[in-house]
Design an enzyme around this catalytic site. Structure first.
Site, PDB file in Angstrom:
ATOM      1  CG  HIS A   8      46.292  43.600  47.464  1.00 29.26           C
ATOM      2  ND1 HIS A   8      46.604  42.392  48.609  1.00 29.26           N
ATOM      3  CD2 HIS A   8      46.150  43.330  46.125  1.00 29.26           C
ATOM      4  CE1 HIS A   8      46.146  40.806  47.610  1.00 29.26           C
ATOM      5  NE2 HIS A   8      46.106  41.690  45.895  1.00 29.26           N
ATOM      6  CG  HIS A  87      44.181  41.407  41.595  1.00 27.57           C
ATOM      7  ND1 HIS A  87      45.775  41.544  40.943  1.00 27.57           N
ATOM      8  CD2 HIS A  87      44.510  41.625  42.523  1.00 27.57           C
ATOM      9  CE1 HIS A  87      46.057  41.134  41.591  1.00 27.57           C
ATOM     10  NE2 HIS A  87      46.180  41.149  42.564  1.00 27.57           N
ATOM     11  CD  GLU A 136      44.924  37.941  45.561  1.00 31.05           C
ATOM     12  OE1 GLU A 136      44.851  38.973  44.569  1.00 31.05           O
ATOM     13  OE2 GLU A 136      45.452  37.211  46.092  1.00 31.05           O
TER      14      GLU A 136
HETATM   15 CO    CO Z   1      46.820  40.442  44.449  1.00 25.23          CO
END
Ligand code: CO
Length: 145
Positions: A8, A87, A136
């Site tokens: 994502h 992110h 991440e």
């Molecule tokens: Co995230």
């Protein structure tokens, strides 16, 4: 380390309900999950599911609204009041092996692996060591892909 799926893109927003309406009404998103609070990261979160090829699941947009001003996302939003990309998140098969890999390279890993918004362990790597991109790293959910 082997780069996995782009799980994502995290997008910080000042108003989650307004952002959901934007993705639905302006971008035509038809699959948006119900918002929930992720207490450990002081955010209210939902996912916009983008369609993949041939009916498979595509990448998600993770919409993040801070619940506390004095939090990581809250401070970021104070500097970027319109919101925007916060992110990117890549999957890896083994979170602990990935953490050891980044640490061996001298990259600044932010905290211990913890359960993220998908219910699997995650950690973040500081943008100063990642070409300016807060990154991440997430263990691939079991039973998916
Ligand atoms: Co995230």
């Amino acid at each position: 380390m082997k780069l996995g799926r782009l799980n994502h893109i995290g997008v910080a927003v000042p108003d989650l309900d307004a952002a959901i309406a934007f993705y639905r009404d302006v971008l035509g998103a038809s699959d948006i999950t119900a918002p929930f609070v992720l207490e450990s990261q002081h955010v209210r979160v939902c996912f916009v599911n983008t369609p993949g090829e041939h009916g498979t699941a595509g990448t998600q947009i993770e919409l993040l609204q801070p619940t506390v001003a004095d939090s990581a996302v809250g401070k970021w939003l104070a500097k970027n009041p319109l919101g925007g990309q916060h992110h990117v998140c890549y999957e890896v098969p083994d979170i602990h092996a990935a953490k050891a890999w980044f640490e061996r390279l001298g990259k600044k890993v932010l905290g211990e692996p913890r359960i993220g918004a998908h219910g699997t362990p995650i950690f973040f790597v500081h943008p100063k060591d990642m070409g300016g991109q807060l990154t991440e790293i997430m263990e691939t959910p079991r039973g998916e892909h």
